[in-house]
Write a protein that holds these residues in place. Structure first.
Motif, mmCIF file in Angstrom:
data_model
loop_
_atom_site.group_PDB
_atom_site.id
_atom_site.type_symbol
_atom_site.label_atom_id
_atom_site.label_comp_id
_atom_site.label_asym_id
_atom_site.label_seq_id
_atom_site.Cartn_x
_atom_site.Cartn_y
_atom_site.Cartn_z
ATOM 1 N N LYS A 67 41.034 31.105 -4.579
ATOM 2 C CA LYS A 67 41.514 30.588 -3.719
ATOM 3 C C LYS A 67 41.609 30.412 -2.396
ATOM 4 N N GLY A 68 42.557 29.611 -1.958
ATOM 5 C CA GLY A 68 41.926 28.258 -0.982
ATOM 6 C C GLY A 68 41.258 26.906 -1.701
ATOM 7 N N SER A 69 40.831 27.140 -2.914
ATOM 8 C CA SER A 69 40.525 26.249 -3.763
ATOM 9 C C SER A 69 40.940 24.547 -3.852
ATOM 10 N N ASN A 70 40.273 23.277 -4.046
ATOM 11 C CA ASN A 70 40.943 22.348 -3.763
ATOM 12 C C ASN A 70 40.851 21.947 -5.362
ATOM 13 N N PHE A 71 41.493 21.120 -5.908
ATOM 14 C CA PHE A 71 41.227 20.337 -6.926
ATOM 15 C C PHE A 71 39.119 19.291 -7.098
ATOM 16 N N SER A 72 39.231 18.938 -6.116
ATOM 17 C CA SER A 72 37.635 17.993 -6.354
ATOM 18 C C SER A 72 37.026 19.290 -6.793
ATOM 19 N N ARG A 73 37.013 20.940 -5.993
ATOM 20 C CA ARG A 73 35.640 21.998 -6.300
ATOM 21 C C ARG A 73 36.304 22.050 -7.505
ATOM 22 N N VAL A 74 37.556 22.557 -8.323
ATOM 23 C CA VAL A 74 37.914 22.317 -9.657
ATOM 24 C C VAL A 74 37.350 21.113 -10.693
ATOM 25 N N ALA A 75 37.685 19.871 -10.099
ATOM 26 C CA ALA A 75 37.165 18.702 -11.155
ATOM 27 C C ALA A 75 35.639 19.178 -11.128
ATOM 28 N N ASN A 76 34.874 19.257 -10.055
ATOM 29 C CA ASN A 76 33.037 19.347 -9.898
ATOM 30 C C ASN A 76 32.985 20.434 -11.285
ATOM 31 N N TYR A 118 33.609 48.784 -11.958
ATOM 32 C CA TYR A 118 34.827 48.458 -11.448
ATOM 33 C C TYR A 118 35.518 48.640 -10.112
ATOM 34 N N THR A 119 34.604 48.950 -9.354
ATOM 35 C CA THR A 119 34.386 48.867 -8.028
ATOM 36 C C THR A 119 34.196 47.042 -7.788
ATOM 37 N N LYS A 120 33.672 46.678 -8.625
ATOM 38 C CA LYS A 120 33.674 45.211 -8.097
ATOM 39 C C LYS A 120 34.638 44.527 -8.262
ATOM 40 N N VAL A 121 35.237 44.494 -9.300
ATOM 41 C CA VAL A 121 36.268 43.631 -10.292
ATOM 42 C C VAL A 121 37.910 43.676 -8.741
ATOM 43 N N ARG A 122 37.683 45.380 -9.059
ATOM 44 C CA ARG A 122 38.828 45.699 -7.785
ATOM 45 C C ARG A 122 38.577 45.102 -6.280
ATOM 46 N N ASN A 123 38.017 44.414 -6.192
ATOM 47 C CA ASN A 123 37.410 43.683 -5.397
ATOM 48 C C ASN A 123 38.103 41.783 -5.725
ATOM 49 N N GLU A 124 37.957 41.386 -6.378
ATOM 50 C CA GLU A 124 38.019 40.310 -6.891
ATOM 51 C C GLU A 124 39.951 40.021 -7.399
ATOM 52 N N SER A 125 40.405 39.235 -6.430
ATOM 53 C CA SER A 125 41.522 38.638 -6.628
ATOM 54 C C SER A 125 42.773 38.010 -7.624
#
Length: 386
Positions: free
Chosen positions: A47-56, A157-164
């Motif tokens: 969340k909040g990423s951009n295409f430059s980061r995606v490209a990298n 389970y607790t870990k993935v609960r906090n992943e969007s």
């Protein structure tokens, strides 16, 4: 001299234009042609990423050959502001154009982590699953039963609960009761809201429901009721003639009995035919699942065999004593059981008993049925001695 300079400048301009056009054509080809990815991957876009980061990230994972061309393609296609957060499946050989479409199209994540909350006849179970992009199969990384949980839930389970980008599904098994569904949903810590009354038995459609964290329990139950109503209406409108039901509600009662009597898909219509034949001949249904419902009220499994006293007990659900159908469904039947109740096989069977394979042996006469029962008793005895 100026003529020579102008001529040379024009020639240089033409060369530059030719080179530029060639570069554009090459870039476009790079953008639309199959990419270098040798094996499917799961691309996570924060969340909040951009295409430059995606490209990298795509370059690091070997999914694209040129990050600059990827970014320019995004600009040219006017999709720079359409990037979606989530986990997305990028297939083997996907072009840059295809990848951009995947991460801008929207909708649910197509890979990554999934929490499946299975509400079964015996218990509810939570499964944390991870999609393996290469095999397109899910691997279970954690599972537990909320009702039996002592202390904290598993760390996975607790870990993935906090992943969007974690996805959630509620999976209802055929034959669960409305009380079991409400009780299980109340234990689901990713849902919200209060549930008032338990919905009428049989009115919730067994199916798989994708939900978001914080989804309202009452709204989810209403969706299940809407789905079951649509299934029942369609099946009633296409029912076979001369059935012994006066209303869709009576058909739903029969469907719930069929659902509880057999887990073999190809037997449902045959089992339905037995009970339809009994009703048409004025016979009692004499089915154990209805008696069990009279004992448990649908609040969990009986967990043992029926006692003789229970088979003789006068309850509205004891079909060894009452005539016709019980007053309500005894579970929430699935679509196949509803269709079986409203379009049963045409048979002369009025008896059936377990045959040792998971299915049943059917009979038209009492003598034939008694022989089938004797065979089943032999199988039971052999199993007890093993």
């Amino acid at each position: 001299m100026w003529r020579n300079i102008a001529s040379n400048a024009l020639s240089l301009f033409v060369v530059i234009m030719v080179v530029a056009i060639g570069m554009i054509a090459w870039g476009k080809s790079q953008y639309t042609s199959p990419g270098p990815l040798a094996e499917a991957i799961c691309l996570r876009v924060e969340k909040g990423s951009n295409f430059s980061r995606v490209a990298n990230k795509l370059t690091e994972q070997g999914a694209i050959s040129n990050a600059t061309i990827f970014r320019l393609g995004v600009e040219y296609s006017d999709k720079k502001s359409a990037l979606k957060a989530g986990s997305f499946l990028v297939n083997e050989g996907a072009s840059m154009e295809e990848i951009v479409d995947v991460v801008t199209r929207g909708g649910a994540s197509t890979c990554g982590t999934e929490v499946v909350y299975r509400i079964g006849v015996l218990a509810a179970e939570v499964q944390v699953r991870e999609l393996d992009p290469a095999t397109q199969e899910y691997e279970i990384t954690a599972e537990f039963k909320p009702a039996e949980l002592e202390g904290a839930a598993p760390e996975t389970y607790t870990k993935v609960r906090n992943e969007s980008d974690t996805r959630y599904r509620i999976a209802l098994a055929e034959g669960v009761t409305s009380w079991q569904i409400v009780d299980s949903l109340n234990r689901a810590d990713f849902l919200a809201g209060e549930v008032g009354d338990v919905p009428a038995e049989g009115t919730l459609a067994p199916d798989s429901y994708e939900v978001k964290v914080g989804a309202d329990r009452a709204t989810l139950l209403a969706d299940m009721q809407t789905a079951q109503s649509a299934i029942l209406t369609e099946a009633w409108d296409t029912r076979a003639p001369d059935l012994p039901y006066d209303s869709p509600e009576e058909a739903l009662i029969m469907a719930s009995i069929v659902e509880k009597e057999t887990g073999v898909a190809e037997e449902r219509r045959r089992v339905a035919s037995v009970f339809v034949n009994r009703l048409n001949q004025g016979m009692r249904l004499q089915t154990d699942p209805t008696v069990i419902y009279g004992v448990t009220k649908g609040q969990g499994a009986l967990g043992r065999g029926l006692r003789q006293s229970e088979l003789r007990s006068e309850t509205p659900y004891n079909t060894y004593i009452i005539d016709g159908l019980p007053p309500t469904p005894i579970a929430n039947p699935g679509k196949a059981a509803i269709e079986a109740a409203l379009n049963p096989d045409s048979t002369d069977f009025i008896f059936f008993v377990a045959d040792g394979t998971g299915g049943h042996a059917f009979a038209e006469t009492l003598d034939e049925h008694n022989r089938n029962v004797a065979k089943w008793r032999e199988i039971e005895a052999e199993r007890a001695n093993q």
